[in-house]
Design a protein around this motif. Structure first.
Motif, short mmCIF file in Angstrom:
data_model
loop_
_atom_site.label_atom_id
_atom_site.label_comp_id
_atom_site.label_asym_id
_atom_site.label_seq_id
_atom_site.Cartn_x
_atom_site.Cartn_y
_atom_site.Cartn_z
N ASP A 170 0.83 -1.21 0.00
CA ASP A 170 0.00 0.00 0.00
C ASP A 170 0.86 1.26 0.00
O ASP A 170 0.58 2.23 -0.72
CB ASP A 170 -0.94 0.00 1.21
CG ASP A 170 -2.03 -1.05 1.11
OD1 ASP A 170 -2.25 -1.58 -0.01
OD2 ASP A 170 -2.67 -1.34 2.14
N ALA A 173 2.56 1.66 -3.42
CA ALA A 173 1.56 2.09 -4.41
C ALA A 173 1.22 3.57 -4.21
O ALA A 173 1.10 4.32 -5.18
CB ALA A 173 0.31 1.23 -4.29
N ILE A 177 1.67 6.53 -6.96
CA ILE A 177 0.55 7.39 -7.35
C ILE A 177 0.93 8.86 -7.14
O ILE A 177 0.65 9.72 -7.99
CB ILE A 177 -0.71 7.02 -6.55
CG1 ILE A 177 -1.21 5.63 -6.97
CG2 ILE A 177 -1.81 8.07 -6.75
CD1 ILE A 177 -2.28 5.06 -6.05
N ASP A 183 -2.16 5.51 -11.44
CA ASP A 183 -3.24 6.24 -10.79
C ASP A 183 -4.05 5.37 -9.83
O ASP A 183 -5.03 5.82 -9.25
CB ASP A 183 -4.18 6.88 -11.83
CG ASP A 183 -4.73 5.87 -12.83
OD1 ASP A 183 -4.63 4.65 -12.56
OD2 ASP A 183 -5.25 6.30 -13.87
N LYS A 184 -3.60 4.11 -9.66
CA LYS A 184 -4.26 3.20 -8.71
C LYS A 184 -3.28 2.08 -8.40
O LYS A 184 -2.21 1.98 -9.01
CB LYS A 184 -5.55 2.64 -9.28
CG LYS A 184 -5.37 1.82 -10.56
CD LYS A 184 -6.69 1.37 -11.13
CE LYS A 184 -6.55 0.48 -12.35
NZ LYS A 184 -5.74 1.06 -13.43
N ALA A 185 -3.63 1.23 -7.44
CA ALA A 185 -2.75 0.11 -7.10
C ALA A 185 -2.43 -0.70 -8.35
O ALA A 185 -3.33 -0.99 -9.15
CB ALA A 185 -3.41 -0.78 -6.05
N THR A 187 -2.38 -3.49 -10.13
CA THR A 187 -2.84 -4.87 -10.25
C THR A 187 -2.92 -5.34 -11.69
O THR A 187 -2.85 -6.54 -11.96
CB THR A 187 -4.22 -5.03 -9.58
OG1 THR A 187 -5.14 -4.10 -10.17
CG2 THR A 187 -4.15 -4.78 -8.09
N ASP A 191 -0.11 -1.63 -15.62
CA ASP A 191 0.45 -0.83 -14.54
C ASP A 191 1.70 -1.49 -13.96
O ASP A 191 2.67 -0.80 -13.60
CB ASP A 191 -0.59 -0.62 -13.43
CG ASP A 191 -1.64 0.41 -13.82
OD1 ASP A 191 -1.42 1.14 -14.80
OD2 ASP A 191 -2.68 0.48 -13.14
#
Length: 223
Positions: A170, A173, A177, A183-185, A187, A191
């Motif tokens: 977290d 990430a 960001i 722009d998000k975790a 996954t 990305d």
């Protein structure tokens, strides 16, 4: 995309000195050390990671000697022969964590290790030879061919055995960001490829292993 110098200077300020920073950072194993690890130890660690997921680590670790016993020291050739009836009997063993889905993952992952052993000579050679410049590809391989190795389980397993990898926690990430890399975790494969590209750049600039860069980046967010 920020360069490595920014990350290094930030962490020097955060830790107070280069000595304090270096003492904190993890050290990956060498390829030779990874090759020397037996397939039984890889299966044990992989299984430990699976059982730790979602549970208090100290609880799982305290029961691990019993797991070593009931799974024949995690010898893949013995474990792979454990059928449904055997696993059902283990569900009555109070010394271990009785989670049928996770118990079933052990012989399934033993089969993966044996399959790779036939192709590469040993699971350790397979892990050692996989290029860190495509470590996300190794996560994908383990998640596809193994069992219960999705999410962060594959990178956490690799960190546990000493293979150089970053882990998109977290904090990491959040840092990515904040730097506008994603722009998000991370996954999705897209990305994760972007994150791999960044880490490859910093690795080339600094010579540092991915695990150190990962920890350093995670410490750029507020704690």
């Amino acid at each position: 995309m920020r360069d490595y110098q920014w990350l290094h200077e930030y962490c020097l300020n955060r830790f107070g000195s280069a000595k304090a920073l270096e003492a904190f950072l993890p050290r990956p194993k060498t390829p030779a050390q990874l090759r020397d690890i037996g397939d039984d130890r890889y299966l044990s660690t992989l299984s430990l990671r699976v059982f730790r997921a979602g549970l208090k680590h100290s609880l799982v670790d305290a029961k691990w000697p019993a797991f070593e016993q009931v799974f024949f020291g995690f010898d893949p050739e013995k474990v792979v022969l454990m059928g449904a009836e055997h696993l059902e009997r283990l569900m009555q063993d109070e010394r271990i964590i009785r989670h049928l889905g996770k118990l079933k993952s052990v012989p399934r992952n033993a089969q993966m290790i044996l399959d790779i052993e036939q192709q590469k000579g040993s699971f350790g050679a397979f892990i050692a030879d996989w290029p860190v410049t495509d470590i996300v590809g190794l996560w994908k391989y383990l998640a596809k061919h193994g069992n219960q190795l999705g999410g962060l389980s594959a990178p956490r397993f690799l960190r546990m055995v000493g293979k150089d990898t970053f882990i998109p926690t977290d904090d990491m990430a959040a840092a990515l960001i904040a730097q506008g890399i994603i722009d998000k975790a991370p996954t999705s494969q897209r990305d994760r490829a972007l994150v791999q590209e960044l880490f490859n750049q910093w690795h080339a600039e600094s010579g540092r292993p991915l695990c150190q860069l990962s920890v350093m980046l995670a410490h750029t967010v507020n704690h």
